[in-house]
Design an enzyme around this catalytic site. Structure first.
Site, PDB file in Angstrom:
ATOM      1  N   SER A 215       4.332   2.799   5.494  1.00  0.00           N
ATOM      2  CA  SER A 215       3.005   2.236   5.780  1.00  0.00           C
ATOM      3  C   SER A 215       2.227   3.233   6.620  1.00  0.00           C
ATOM      4  CB  SER A 215       3.157   0.926   6.552  1.00  0.00           C
ATOM      5  OG  SER A 215       1.900   0.529   7.064  1.00  0.00           O
ATOM      6  N   ILE A 216       0.963   3.429   6.272  1.00  0.00           N
ATOM      7  CA  ILE A 216       0.173   4.353   7.099  1.00  0.00           C
ATOM      8  C   ILE A 216      -0.180   3.706   8.437  1.00  0.00           C
ATOM      9  CG2 ILE A 216      -0.855   5.526   5.108  1.00  0.00           C
ATOM     10  CD1 ILE A 216      -3.522   4.049   5.855  1.00  0.00           C
ATOM     11  N   ASP A 217      -0.055   2.382   8.520  1.00  0.00           N
ATOM     12  CA  ASP A 217      -0.582   1.657   9.693  1.00  0.00           C
ATOM     13  C   ASP A 217       0.271   1.826  10.963  1.00  0.00           C
ATOM     14  OD1 ASP A 217      -2.380   0.781   7.831  1.00  0.00           O
ATOM     15  OD2 ASP A 217      -1.523  -1.213   7.623  1.00  0.00           O
TER      16      ASP A 217
ATOM     17  N   ASP B 266       5.513  -4.722   6.153  1.00  0.00           N
ATOM     18  CA  ASP B 266       6.222  -5.939   6.576  1.00  0.00           C
ATOM     19  C   ASP B 266       6.228  -7.028   5.496  1.00  0.00           C
ATOM     20  OD1 ASP B 266       3.487  -6.348   6.987  1.00  0.00           O
ATOM     21  OD2 ASP B 266       3.829  -7.822   8.568  1.00  0.00           O
TER      22      ASP B 266
ATOM     23  N   GLY C 251       0.846  -1.205   0.000  1.00  0.00           N
ATOM     24  CA  GLY C 251       0.000   0.000   0.000  1.00  0.00           C
ATOM     25  C   GLY C 251       0.873   1.244   0.000  1.00  0.00           C
TER      26      GLY C 251
ATOM     27  N   ARG D  23       0.664  -4.928  -5.232  1.00  0.00           N
ATOM     28  CA  ARG D  23       0.712  -6.109  -4.375  1.00  0.00           C
ATOM     29  C   ARG D  23       0.901  -7.254  -5.371  1.00  0.00           C
ATOM     30  NH1 ARG D  23      -0.717  -4.027   0.597  1.00  0.00           N
ATOM     31  NH2 ARG D  23      -2.447  -2.559   0.696  1.00  0.00           N
TER      32      ARG D  23
HETATM   33  O1  F6P Z   1      -1.508  -1.256   4.831  1.00  0.00           O
HETATM   34  C1  F6P Z   1      -2.107  -0.083   4.436  1.00  0.00           C
HETATM   35  C2  F6P Z   1      -3.588  -0.233   4.230  1.00  0.00           C
HETATM   36  O2  F6P Z   1      -4.121   1.013   3.859  1.00  0.00           O
HETATM   37  C3  F6P Z   1      -4.338  -0.818   5.421  1.00  0.00           C
HETATM   38  O3  F6P Z   1      -4.578   0.131   6.421  1.00  0.00           O
HETATM   39  C4  F6P Z   1      -5.571  -1.352   4.746  1.00  0.00           C
HETATM   40  O4  F6P Z   1      -6.088  -2.439   5.472  1.00  0.00           O
HETATM   41  C5  F6P Z   1      -5.068  -1.816   3.427  1.00  0.00           C
HETATM   42  O5  F6P Z   1      -3.851  -1.139   3.180  1.00  0.00           O
HETATM   43  C6  F6P Z   1      -6.004  -1.582   2.263  1.00  0.00           C
HETATM   44  O6  F6P Z   1      -5.435  -2.157   1.152  1.00  0.00           O
HETATM   45  P1  F6P Z   1      -5.912  -1.899  -0.342  1.00  0.00           P
HETATM   46  O7  F6P Z   1      -5.512  -0.506  -0.696  1.00  0.00           O
HETATM   47  O8  F6P Z   1      -5.172  -2.923  -1.143  1.00  0.00           O
HETATM   48  O9  F6P Z   1      -7.387  -2.055  -0.349  1.00  0.00           O
END
Ligand code: F6P
Length: 374
Positions: free
Chosen positions: A151-153, A105, A11, A74
């Site tokens: 990562s924003i998380d 990660d 992401g 991804r």
């Molecule tokens: O890891 C970053 C993130 O934005 C998470 O907070 C969220 O669960 C996920 O990616 C969403 O992924 P995608 O953009 O593939 O829907």
């Protein structure tokens, strides 16, 4: 001269561009040759036009730009050995002997996997005649890997903060402030769903910053007062909301992290919380899912700074790296930059998920913050 490949993966997060800019320019200053690998690991697997040498001008104006201008993905191909073999081929034909990966990660684990298989994959390419032995003599033994956590998380262990998390927090706070003004006008309740996968950092920090009534986290399922409420978090939440309303609060804000769970590990969903607030307290309640709004947009000053200094440190780490040293992750602890073994951080990160699965929530919190006491 070190040839350093740069890729962003997983992401996107605001600040990734600032990191690419910093790695590129510091590489050039140090006499290295930087390469962009476009579209994350997919570009590494596909090679050709997806790998390009970068010059000073190529990264002009990137400091503030959100997302990642070199693209991300991804990538399922890279999870297969065949995909990684193609990746090694593409690195060899470009003479790239170090890789700086900016991602979460999963992306950093992928990089370490490549490093672990490197010699075997190079030998296979030579044995099958796909590359000439002399082409990869200096690359034969090892690929240098350095990771930056984008990562924003803010879910990575062994670092206090990840690139993009603070920008995302600002987005959430701005949205919650906007909801607050309309909530106050109508005396409404708002349930706000925020991202963060299995990590509650965004929700918790936003909850503190906007003065939310309640935050549902993945690592710390309710109720808080187990002695009084047993498993009944609904009543505990309603009691608290009622108390604040009685004190004159005209609005209610409840934040639900996307990975929030109860003590039986059932997901807690924003719609369910809305129903409870409506049915039990008679509050006019709306749900707002912030979604990808919280991941996009210009990087805040802190993320620009963090990505720039960590990018510079990543190049230093590449230059310091000796054969046999493990892949390194550049982190941040008590406002100091750190270099830690990448896989140690990944292992600890996964340990949080394991603890949650085992319902050992105190352990999960302790792993997130060693100074935490229940
Ligand atoms: O890891 C970053 C993130 O934005 C998470 O907070 C969220 O669960 C996920 O990616 C969403 O992924 P995608 O953009 O593939 O829907």
């Amino acid at each position: 001269r070190k040839r350093i490949g740069i890729l962003t993966s997983g992401g996107d997060s605001s600040g990734m561009n600032a990191a690419v800019r910093s790695i590129t320019r510091v590489s050039l200053q140090k006499g290295c040759i930087p390469y962009a690998i476009y579209e994350g690991y997919q570009g590494l697997v596909d090679g050709g036009q997806y790998i390009k040498e970068l010059g000073w001008e190529d990264v002009r104006g990137l400091l503030s730009v959100g997302g990642t201008s070199i693209g991300t993905a991804r990538c399922s191909d890279f999870r297969q050995r065949e995909g990684r073999l193609k990746g090694v081929y593409n690195l060899i034909v470009n003479g790239i002997d170090a890789l700086v990966v900016i991602g979460g990660d999963g992306s950093l684990t992928g990089a370490d996997m490549l490093r672990g298989e490197w010699k075997g994959l190079v030998d296979e390419l030579v044995a099958t005649g796909r590359v000439k032995a002399e082409e990869c003599e200096h690359l034969r033994e090892e690929l240098t890997i350095v990771g930056l956590v984008g990562s924003i998380d803010n879910d990575m262990a062994l670092t206090d903060i990840t690139i993009g998390a603070v920008t995302s927090l600002h987005r959430i706070c701005e949205a919650a402030d906007n909801l607050t003004s309309t909530a106050l006008s109508h005396q409404r309740a708002f349930v706000i769903e925020v991202m963060g996968r299995h990590c509650g950092w965004l929700g918790l920090m936003a909850g503190i910053a906007v003065g939310a009534d309640w935050v549902f986290l993945p690592e710390r399922p309710p109720p808080l007062d187990e002695g009084k409420y047993g498993d009944d978090w609904q009543t505990e939440m309603c009691d608290i909301v009622k108390k604040y309303r009685k004190h004159g609060n005209r609005k209610t804000l409840v934040i639900v992290c996307e990975g929030a769970i109860d003590r039986q590990l059932n997901p807690i969903k924003a719609d369910n919380v809305q129903r409870i607030l409506t049915d039990r307290l008679g509050l006019d309640t709306r749900v707002t899912c912030l979604g990808h709004i919280q991941r996009g947009g210009a990087a805040c000053a802190y993320d620009r700074f963090l990505a720039t200094v960590q990018g510079a440190e990543a190049v230093e780490a590449v230059l310091r790296s000796k054969p046999g040293t493990p892949a390194i992750m550049i982190g941040n602890s008590h406002n100091q930059m750190t270099s830690v073994p990448l896989m140690e951080a990944v292992k600890l990160t996964h340990a949080v998920a394991e603890a949650i699965k085992k319902k050992d929530f105190a352990r999960a919190m302790e792993l997130r913050d060693p100074e935490f006491t229940a």
